[in-house]
Design a protein around this motif. Structure first.
Motif, PDB file in Angstrom:
ATOM      1  N   ARG A  22      -3.254 -11.590   5.038  1.00 17.06           N
ATOM      2  CA  ARG A  22      -2.664 -11.767   3.713  1.00 17.06           C
ATOM      3  C   ARG A  22      -3.008 -10.508   2.923  1.00 17.06           C
ATOM      4  O   ARG A  22      -4.170 -10.213   2.678  1.00 17.06           O
ATOM      5  CB  ARG A  22      -3.213 -13.021   3.048  1.00 17.06           C
ATOM      6  CG  ARG A  22      -2.777 -14.284   3.801  1.00 17.06           C
ATOM      7  CD  ARG A  22      -3.250 -15.558   3.140  1.00 17.06           C
ATOM      8  NE  ARG A  22      -2.896 -15.681   1.743  1.00 17.06           N
ATOM      9  CZ  ARG A  22      -1.704 -16.050   1.263  1.00 17.06           C
ATOM     10  NH1 ARG A  22      -0.732 -16.338   2.091  1.00 17.06           N
ATOM     11  NH2 ARG A  22      -1.493 -16.151  -0.042  1.00 17.06           N
ATOM     12  N   ILE A  23      -1.975  -9.754   2.579  1.00 13.52           N
ATOM     13  CA  ILE A  23      -2.133  -8.485   1.874  1.00 13.52           C
ATOM     14  C   ILE A  23      -1.282  -8.546   0.611  1.00 13.52           C
ATOM     15  O   ILE A  23      -0.127  -8.984   0.663  1.00 13.52           O
ATOM     16  CB  ILE A  23      -1.671  -7.306   2.767  1.00 13.52           C
ATOM     17  CG1 ILE A  23      -2.499  -7.273   4.058  1.00 13.52           C
ATOM     18  CG2 ILE A  23      -1.786  -5.986   2.023  1.00 13.52           C
ATOM     19  CD1 ILE A  23      -2.029  -6.233   5.048  1.00 13.52           C
ATOM     20  N   VAL A  27       0.346  -3.666  -2.330  1.00 20.05           N
ATOM     21  CA  VAL A  27      -0.281  -2.831  -1.302  1.00 20.05           C
ATOM     22  C   VAL A  27       0.718  -2.564  -0.177  1.00 20.05           C
ATOM     23  O   VAL A  27       0.849  -1.429   0.298  1.00 20.05           O
ATOM     24  CB  VAL A  27      -1.578  -3.491  -0.760  1.00 20.05           C
ATOM     25  CG1 VAL A  27      -2.123  -2.725   0.426  1.00 20.05           C
ATOM     26  CG2 VAL A  27      -2.623  -3.598  -1.870  1.00 20.05           C
ATOM     27  N   VAL A  28       1.431  -3.593   0.243  1.00 23.18           N
ATOM     28  CA  VAL A  28       2.448  -3.418   1.285  1.00 23.18           C
ATOM     29  C   VAL A  28       3.526  -2.454   0.803  1.00 23.18           C
ATOM     30  O   VAL A  28       3.958  -1.565   1.547  1.00 23.18           O
ATOM     31  CB  VAL A  28       3.062  -4.775   1.702  1.00 23.18           C
ATOM     32  CG1 VAL A  28       4.216  -4.567   2.675  1.00 23.18           C
ATOM     33  CG2 VAL A  28       1.999  -5.675   2.314  1.00 23.18           C
ATOM     34  N   GLU A  29       3.956  -2.585  -0.440  1.00 19.77           N
ATOM     35  CA  GLU A  29       4.964  -1.684  -0.986  1.00 19.77           C
ATOM     36  C   GLU A  29       4.455  -0.237  -1.002  1.00 19.77           C
ATOM     37  O   GLU A  29       5.206   0.687  -0.683  1.00 19.77           O
ATOM     38  CB  GLU A  29       5.393  -2.125  -2.393  1.00 19.77           C
ATOM     39  CG  GLU A  29       6.122  -3.456  -2.423  1.00 19.77           C
ATOM     40  CD  GLU A  29       7.363  -3.482  -1.549  1.00 19.77           C
ATOM     41  OE1 GLU A  29       8.111  -2.481  -1.518  1.00 19.77           O
ATOM     42  OE2 GLU A  29       7.597  -4.510  -0.883  1.00 19.77           O
ATOM     43  N   SER A  30       3.203  -0.046  -1.361  1.00 17.18           N
ATOM     44  CA  SER A  30       2.621   1.306  -1.342  1.00 17.18           C
ATOM     45  C   SER A  30       2.591   1.867   0.074  1.00 17.18           C
ATOM     46  O   SER A  30       2.912   3.043   0.294  1.00 17.18           O
ATOM     47  CB  SER A  30       1.209   1.289  -1.920  1.00 17.18           C
ATOM     48  OG  SER A  30       1.224   1.020  -3.302  1.00 17.18           O
ATOM     49  N   MET A  31       2.225   1.035   1.045  1.00 23.87           N
ATOM     50  CA  MET A  31       2.188   1.495   2.437  1.00 23.87           C
ATOM     51  C   MET A  31       3.592   1.844   2.921  1.00 23.87           C
ATOM     52  O   MET A  31       3.777   2.818   3.650  1.00 23.87           O
ATOM     53  CB  MET A  31       1.534   0.449   3.342  1.00 23.87           C
ATOM     54  CG  MET A  31       0.032   0.358   3.154  1.00 23.87           C
ATOM     55  SD  MET A  31      -0.816  -0.641   4.393  1.00 23.87           S
ATOM     56  CE  MET A  31      -0.026  -2.217   4.233  1.00 23.87           C
ATOM     57  N   LYS A  32       4.584   1.059   2.507  1.00 25.55           N
ATOM     58  CA  LYS A  32       5.968   1.353   2.889  1.00 25.55           C
ATOM     59  C   LYS A  32       6.413   2.702   2.333  1.00 25.55           C
ATOM     60  O   LYS A  32       7.162   3.434   2.982  1.00 25.55           O
ATOM     61  CB  LYS A  32       6.909   0.246   2.389  1.00 25.55           C
ATOM     62  CG  LYS A  32       6.820  -1.025   3.196  1.00 25.55           C
ATOM     63  CD  LYS A  32       7.760  -2.079   2.631  1.00 25.55           C
ATOM     64  CE  LYS A  32       7.696  -3.363   3.421  1.00 25.55           C
ATOM     65  NZ  LYS A  32       8.597  -4.406   2.879  1.00 25.55           N
ATOM     66  N   LEU A  47      -0.742   0.987   8.816  1.00 24.21           N
ATOM     67  CA  LEU A  47      -1.882   0.070   8.726  1.00 24.21           C
ATOM     68  C   LEU A  47      -2.756   0.160   9.978  1.00 24.21           C
ATOM     69  O   LEU A  47      -3.985   0.223   9.884  1.00 24.21           O
ATOM     70  CB  LEU A  47      -1.397  -1.367   8.511  1.00 24.21           C
ATOM     71  CG  LEU A  47      -2.467  -2.444   8.391  1.00 24.21           C
ATOM     72  CD1 LEU A  47      -3.420  -2.156   7.244  1.00 24.21           C
ATOM     73  CD2 LEU A  47      -1.810  -3.803   8.202  1.00 24.21           C
ATOM     74  N   LYS A  48      -2.132   0.213  11.152  1.00 25.70           N
ATOM     75  CA  LYS A  48      -2.891   0.367  12.402  1.00 25.70           C
ATOM     76  C   LYS A  48      -3.670   1.672  12.397  1.00 25.70           C
ATOM     77  O   LYS A  48      -4.817   1.727  12.853  1.00 25.70           O
ATOM     78  CB  LYS A  48      -1.956   0.318  13.609  1.00 25.70           C
ATOM     79  CG  LYS A  48      -1.387  -1.049  13.895  1.00 25.70           C
ATOM     80  CD  LYS A  48      -0.424  -0.970  15.071  1.00 25.70           C
ATOM     81  CE  LYS A  48       0.308  -2.259  15.281  1.00 25.70           C
ATOM     82  NZ  LYS A  48       1.276  -2.178  16.386  1.00 25.70           N
TER      83      LYS A  48
END
Length: 94
Positions: A22-23, A27-32, A47-48
């Motif tokens: 659960r993130i 944060v997911v948007e920033s990683m994208k 992420l990996k």
């Protein structure tokens, strides 16, 4: 041994497992957004990469700490500085 573990990570056919994390959405948007800038195909690959980098850093830190503790224990047991240094050189050359 740490080196053996690191070498085994270079093989592409290692067993894999799926996990659920659960993130936060931001944060997911920033990683994208960052993934393509770092030449990753997507946020999951990024992420990996983050996980691998942190894991390698921690493993190296803990291995270094264990090595220092081993050297101190050898000194307390009366192993000479010369023998310890020779063993360290031998390990570095391997």
């Amino acid at each position: 041994m740490l080196i053996d573990r690191l070498k085994s990570r270079l093989t592409k056919d290692r067993p894999m497992t799926s996990i659920t994390l659960r993130i936060p959405v931001d944060v997911v948007e920033s990683m994208k957004a960052i993934a393509p800038q770092r030449d990753f195909s997507g946020y999951q690959a990024l992420l990996k990469s983050y996980l691998s980098e942190g894991l390698r850093r921690d493993e190296a830190q803990f291995a270094s700490h264990q090595q220092a503790r081993l050297i101190e224990a050898l000194k307390r047991q009366g192993v000479s500085e010369e023998i310890i240094e020779a063993a360290e050189r031998e390990l570095s050359a391997a």
